[in-house]
Write a protein that holds these residues in place. Structure first.
Motif, PDB file in Angstrom:
ATOM      1  N   VAL A  63      13.035  20.326  11.371  1.00  0.00           N
ATOM      2  CA  VAL A  63      13.962  20.871  11.211  1.00  0.00           C
ATOM      3  C   VAL A  63      13.104  21.540  10.313  1.00  0.00           C
ATOM      4  N   ALA A  64      12.067  20.765   9.245  1.00  0.00           N
ATOM      5  CA  ALA A  64      11.404  21.862   8.596  1.00  0.00           C
ATOM      6  C   ALA A  64      10.743  22.807   9.033  1.00  0.00           C
ATOM      7  N   GLY A  65      10.028  22.176   9.854  1.00  0.00           N
ATOM      8  CA  GLY A  65       9.270  23.544  10.622  1.00  0.00           C
ATOM      9  C   GLY A  65       9.923  25.100  11.136  1.00  0.00           C
ATOM     10  N   LEU A  66      11.244  24.521  11.333  1.00  0.00           N
ATOM     11  CA  LEU A  66      12.155  25.363  12.429  1.00  0.00           C
ATOM     12  C   LEU A  66      12.323  26.411  10.794  1.00  0.00           C
ATOM     13  N   ALA A  67      12.425  26.005   9.524  1.00  0.00           N
ATOM     14  CA  ALA A  67      12.967  26.089   8.806  1.00  0.00           C
ATOM     15  C   ALA A  67      11.996  27.335   7.652  1.00  0.00           C
ATOM     16  N   LEU A  68      10.865  26.353   7.668  1.00  0.00           N
ATOM     17  CA  LEU A  68       9.496  27.009   7.234  1.00  0.00           C
ATOM     18  C   LEU A  68       9.309  28.766   8.125  1.00  0.00           C
ATOM     19  N   LEU A  69       9.601  28.537   9.548  1.00  0.00           N
ATOM     20  CA  LEU A  69       8.660  29.318  10.687  1.00  0.00           C
ATOM     21  C   LEU A  69      10.274  30.842  10.573  1.00  0.00           C
ATOM     22  N   MET A  70      11.815  30.418   9.739  1.00  0.00           N
ATOM     23  CA  MET A  70      12.603  31.377   9.638  1.00  0.00           C
ATOM     24  C   MET A  70      11.915  32.063   8.490  1.00  0.00           C
ATOM     25  N   VAL A  71      11.061  31.527   6.950  1.00  0.00           N
ATOM     26  CA  VAL A  71      10.630  32.154   6.112  1.00  0.00           C
ATOM     27  C   VAL A  71      10.024  33.128   6.364  1.00  0.00           C
ATOM     28  N   VAL A  72       8.988  32.535   7.065  1.00  0.00           N
ATOM     29  CA  VAL A  72       8.018  34.052   8.005  1.00  0.00           C
ATOM     30  C   VAL A  72       8.941  34.972   8.158  1.00  0.00           C
ATOM     31  N   ALA A  73       8.989  34.601  10.010  1.00  0.00           N
ATOM     32  CA  ALA A  73       9.779  35.831  10.233  1.00  0.00           C
ATOM     33  C   ALA A  73      11.095  36.459   9.206  1.00  0.00           C
ATOM     34  N   ASN A  74      11.592  35.653   8.186  1.00  0.00           N
ATOM     35  CA  ASN A  74      12.408  36.944   7.259  1.00  0.00           C
ATOM     36  C   ASN A  74      11.346  38.008   7.018  1.00  0.00           C
ATOM     37  N   PHE A  75       9.490  37.089   6.483  1.00  0.00           N
ATOM     38  CA  PHE A  75       9.339  38.151   5.895  1.00  0.00           C
ATOM     39  C   PHE A  75       8.627  39.154   6.830  1.00  0.00           C
ATOM     40  N   ALA A  76       8.466  38.790   8.082  1.00  0.00           N
ATOM     41  CA  ALA A  76       8.209  40.136   9.114  1.00  0.00           C
ATOM     42  C   ALA A  76       9.098  40.413   9.582  1.00  0.00           C
TER      43      ALA A  76
END
Length: 79
Positions: A63-76
């Motif tokens: 879940v932490a990995g998916l949440a951090l992926l969401m942060v990176v995707a939001n910047f993209a």
């Protein structure tokens, strides 16, 4: 382009989710141990099994990995 409060929301919420999930992965016993008090005044601790602890650690990291992926995707996706 989204206003700054929306961008902050889309970054802050996944970071809070990631922090909570990492806390659950790091301290599963402390976050799931219960103390039961019976009518006669005695106390008893209820703790989850070892399999449940292992699965909680794994799911916390996922879940932490998916949440951090969401942060990176939001910047993209939201410049």
């Amino acid at each position: 382009m989204l206003p700054a409060p929306f961008r902050l929301f889309f970054v802050a919420v996944p970071l809070l989710v990631a922090a909570g999930a990492l806390a659950m992965a790091a301290f599963p016993r402390r976050m799931t141990a219960w103390q039961l008090r019976s009518p006669d005044g005695s106390t008893q601790r209820i703790e989850p099994s070892e399999t449940r602890i292992l699965l909680m650690r794994i799911m916390g990291v996922v879940v932490a990995g998916l949440a951090l992926l969401m942060v990176v995707a939001n910047f993209a996706f939201i410049p």
